[in-house]
Design a protein around this motif. Sequence first.
Motif, PDB file in Angstrom:
ATOM      1  N   VAL A  60       0.848  -1.199   0.000  1.00 32.15           N
ATOM      2  CA  VAL A  60       0.000   0.000   0.000  1.00 32.15           C
ATOM      3  C   VAL A  60       0.882   1.246   0.000  1.00 32.15           C
ATOM      4  O   VAL A  60       0.642   2.192  -0.762  1.00 32.15           O
ATOM      5  CB  VAL A  60      -0.959   0.006   1.206  1.00 32.15           C
ATOM      6  N   ALA A  61       1.907   1.241   0.843  1.00 32.19           N
ATOM      7  CA  ALA A  61       2.819   2.392   0.926  1.00 32.19           C
ATOM      8  C   ALA A  61       3.500   2.654  -0.418  1.00 32.19           C
ATOM      9  O   ALA A  61       3.617   3.805  -0.856  1.00 32.19           O
ATOM     10  CB  ALA A  61       3.858   2.144   2.009  1.00 32.19           C
ATOM     11  N   LYS A  62       3.933   1.577  -1.073  1.00 28.81           N
ATOM     12  CA  LYS A  62       4.621   1.719  -2.368  1.00 28.81           C
ATOM     13  C   LYS A  62       3.682   2.275  -3.430  1.00 28.81           C
ATOM     14  O   LYS A  62       4.036   3.197  -4.178  1.00 28.81           O
ATOM     15  CB  LYS A  62       5.167   0.357  -2.804  1.00 28.81           C
ATOM     16  N   LYS A  63       2.461   1.725  -3.495  1.00 31.16           N
ATOM     17  CA  LYS A  63       1.493   2.189  -4.489  1.00 31.16           C
ATOM     18  C   LYS A  63       1.091   3.639  -4.231  1.00 31.16           C
ATOM     19  O   LYS A  63       0.950   4.436  -5.176  1.00 31.16           O
ATOM     20  CB  LYS A  63       0.260   1.282  -4.469  1.00 31.16           C
ATOM     21  N   CYS A  64       0.899   3.984  -2.977  1.00 28.31           N
ATOM     22  CA  CYS A  64       0.532   5.364  -2.628  1.00 28.31           C
ATOM     23  C   CYS A  64       1.639   6.338  -3.028  1.00 28.31           C
ATOM     24  O   CYS A  64       1.363   7.433  -3.527  1.00 28.31           O
ATOM     25  CB  CYS A  64       0.255   5.477  -1.130  1.00 28.31           C
ATOM     26  N   ALA A  65       2.900   5.923  -2.834  1.00 29.51           N
ATOM     27  CA  ALA A  65       4.038   6.788  -3.190  1.00 29.51           C
ATOM     28  C   ALA A  65       4.094   7.022  -4.695  1.00 29.51           C
ATOM     29  O   ALA A  65       4.373   8.144  -5.147  1.00 29.51           O
ATOM     30  CB  ALA A  65       5.336   6.151  -2.701  1.00 29.51           C
ATOM     31  N   VAL A  66       3.811   5.984  -5.476  1.00 33.44           N
ATOM     32  CA  VAL A  66       3.817   6.115  -6.943  1.00 33.44           C
ATOM     33  C   VAL A  66       2.749   7.110  -7.391  1.00 33.44           C
ATOM     34  O   VAL A  66       2.995   7.986  -8.233  1.00 33.44           O
ATOM     35  CB  VAL A  66       3.572   4.730  -7.605  1.00 33.44           C
ATOM     36  N   ILE A  67       1.541   6.975  -6.831  1.00 34.08           N
ATOM     37  CA  ILE A  67       0.435   7.880  -7.196  1.00 34.08           C
ATOM     38  C   ILE A  67       0.744   9.309  -6.769  1.00 34.08           C
ATOM     39  O   ILE A  67       0.486  10.264  -7.508  1.00 34.08           O
ATOM     40  CB  ILE A  67      -0.889   7.390  -6.583  1.00 34.08           C
ATOM     41  N   GLU A  68       1.329   9.443  -5.580  1.00 33.62           N
ATOM     42  CA  GLU A  68       1.647  10.786  -5.073  1.00 33.62           C
ATOM     43  C   GLU A  68       2.705  11.461  -5.944  1.00 33.62           C
ATOM     44  O   GLU A  68       2.619  12.658  -6.220  1.00 33.62           O
ATOM     45  CB  GLU A  68       2.143  10.674  -3.621  1.00 33.62           C
ATOM     46  N   ASP A  69       3.696  10.694  -6.377  1.00 32.60           N
ATOM     47  CA  ASP A  69       4.738  11.244  -7.257  1.00 32.60           C
ATOM     48  C   ASP A  69       4.142  11.684  -8.592  1.00 32.60           C
ATOM     49  O   ASP A  69       4.550  12.699  -9.163  1.00 32.60           O
ATOM     50  CB  ASP A  69       5.830  10.192  -7.504  1.00 32.60           C
ATOM     51  N   ARG A  70       3.173  10.915  -9.097  1.00 30.86           N
ATOM     52  CA  ARG A  70       2.586  11.198 -10.404  1.00 30.86           C
ATOM     53  C   ARG A  70       1.617  12.368 -10.370  1.00 30.86           C
ATOM     54  O   ARG A  70       1.591  13.200 -11.276  1.00 30.86           O
ATOM     55  CB  ARG A  70       1.872   9.947 -10.934  1.00 30.86           C
ATOM     56  N   THR A  71       0.816  12.451  -9.311  1.00 31.18           N
ATOM     57  CA  THR A  71      -0.257  13.453  -9.252  1.00 31.18           C
ATOM     58  C   THR A  71       0.043  14.635  -8.342  1.00 31.18           C
ATOM     59  O   THR A  71      -0.610  15.675  -8.444  1.00 31.18           O
ATOM     60  CB  THR A  71      -1.567  12.795  -8.773  1.00 31.18           C
ATOM     61  N   GLY A  72       0.977  14.445  -7.430  1.00 28.98           N
ATOM     62  CA  GLY A  72       1.255  15.502  -6.470  1.00 28.98           C
ATOM     63  C   GLY A  72       0.278  15.514  -5.311  1.00 28.98           C
ATOM     64  O   GLY A  72       0.284  16.435  -4.494  1.00 28.98           O
ATOM     65  N   ASP A  73      -0.559  14.501  -5.217  1.00 21.27           N
ATOM     66  CA  ASP A  73      -1.548  14.424  -4.140  1.00 21.27           C
ATOM     67  C   ASP A  73      -1.652  12.980  -3.661  1.00 21.27           C
ATOM     68  O   ASP A  73      -1.264  12.044  -4.367  1.00 21.27           O
ATOM     69  CB  ASP A  73      -2.913  14.906  -4.635  1.00 21.27           C
ATOM     70  N   ILE A  74      -2.206  12.807  -2.462  1.00 24.75           N
ATOM     71  CA  ILE A  74      -2.336  11.447  -1.933  1.00 24.75           C
ATOM     72  C   ILE A  74      -3.439  10.699  -2.683  1.00 24.75           C
ATOM     73  O   ILE A  74      -4.352  11.322  -3.236  1.00 24.75           O
ATOM     74  CB  ILE A  74      -2.616  11.444  -0.406  1.00 24.75           C
ATOM     75  N   PRO A  75      -3.363   9.366  -2.725  1.00 28.12           N
ATOM     76  CA  PRO A  75      -4.361   8.583  -3.454  1.00 28.12           C
ATOM     77  C   PRO A  75      -5.759   8.731  -2.861  1.00 28.12           C
ATOM     78  O   PRO A  75      -5.928   9.174  -1.723  1.00 28.12           O
ATOM     79  CB  PRO A  75      -3.871   7.140  -3.298  1.00 28.12           C
ATOM     80  N   VAL A  76      -6.729   8.329  -3.664  1.00 25.16           N
ATOM     81  CA  VAL A  76      -8.136   8.436  -3.260  1.00 25.16           C
ATOM     82  C   VAL A  76      -8.785   7.061  -3.371  1.00 25.16           C
ATOM     83  O   VAL A  76      -8.557   6.321  -4.319  1.00 25.16           O
ATOM     84  CB  VAL A  76      -8.894   9.433  -4.165  1.00 25.16           C
ATOM     85  N   ALA A  77      -9.602   6.726  -2.377  1.00 24.81           N
ATOM     86  CA  ALA A  77     -10.305   5.443  -2.374  1.00 24.81           C
ATOM     87  C   ALA A  77     -11.804   5.665  -2.252  1.00 24.81           C
ATOM     88  O   ALA A  77     -12.264   6.761  -1.931  1.00 24.81           O
ATOM     89  CB  ALA A  77      -9.810   4.564  -1.230  1.00 24.81           C
ATOM     90  N   ILE A  78     -12.530   4.615  -2.523  1.00 27.88           N
ATOM     91  CA  ILE A  78     -13.980   4.629  -2.351  1.00 27.88           C
ATOM     92  C   ILE A  78     -14.388   3.325  -1.672  1.00 27.88           C
ATOM     93  O   ILE A  78     -13.764   2.275  -1.904  1.00 27.88           O
ATOM     94  CB  ILE A  78     -14.706   4.793  -3.705  1.00 27.88           C
ATOM     95  N   ILE A  79     -15.382   3.395  -0.821  1.00 26.45           N
ATOM     96  CA  ILE A  79     -15.920   2.188  -0.199  1.00 26.45           C
ATOM     97  C   ILE A  79     -16.783   1.468  -1.219  1.00 26.45           C
ATOM     98  O   ILE A  79     -17.724   2.041  -1.771  1.00 26.45           O
ATOM     99  CB  ILE A  79     -16.768   2.524   1.039  1.00 26.45           C
TER     100      ILE A  79
END
Length: 201
Positions: A60-79
């Motif tokens: 999860v940490a690795k995937k979140c870091a990739v998204i943050e690097d690409r978008t400049g923001d933290i990832p977003v989830a939905i229930i």
Amino acid sequence: MKKLISVIALVALVCSAVFAAKVKRVDSDKMTDVDGYWNDNDVKIVCESLIKQCLESPRVAKKCAVIEDRTGDIPVAIIGKIKNDSTEHIDTSIIEAKFRNAIINSGVIDFVASKNERELLRDEKEDQTDYAADAKAIGAETAADFMLLGSVKSMVQSDGKTGVRAYQVNAQLVDIETNKIIWSGEDDSVKKVIKNAKVKL
């Protein structure tokens, strides 16, 4: 007739006094289990375990870091949905809310509104376009990167006098774009032995 009415009223008064509910407030952290079925303590136990597993997952940490690097923001989830696959009625929306609140407050992942909530929000935005000078833009919603899914299962054994009721709660965080499961966790720590009671299968 008046005497009969008085007697009926007196009987009703006595019955209401005898059968009145007696309520005692307890601390919300106190373990209470009166029938062996799923309860608030079980929700707390499994949610704390699964949320910890999710937030401490290296994937999860690795995937979140990739998204943050690409978008400049933290990832977003939905229930998505925590399904009730048990043998009893369980309000899984409580589990969903606890997951969402804890993960939002961790600052690791944001959440967008659920499908039903989005429909209400879209109705509001459409209404704003007709009546508000600063109407919020339609089509400017944030897309979710992940969906949280899961299930609650129960296993029951009984010999008519003693019953064993055990639960297994599973949860997954899925990458919406690729359908890859980036985290999967389970908790099967809730197990109860119920004496001198009929346990329904």
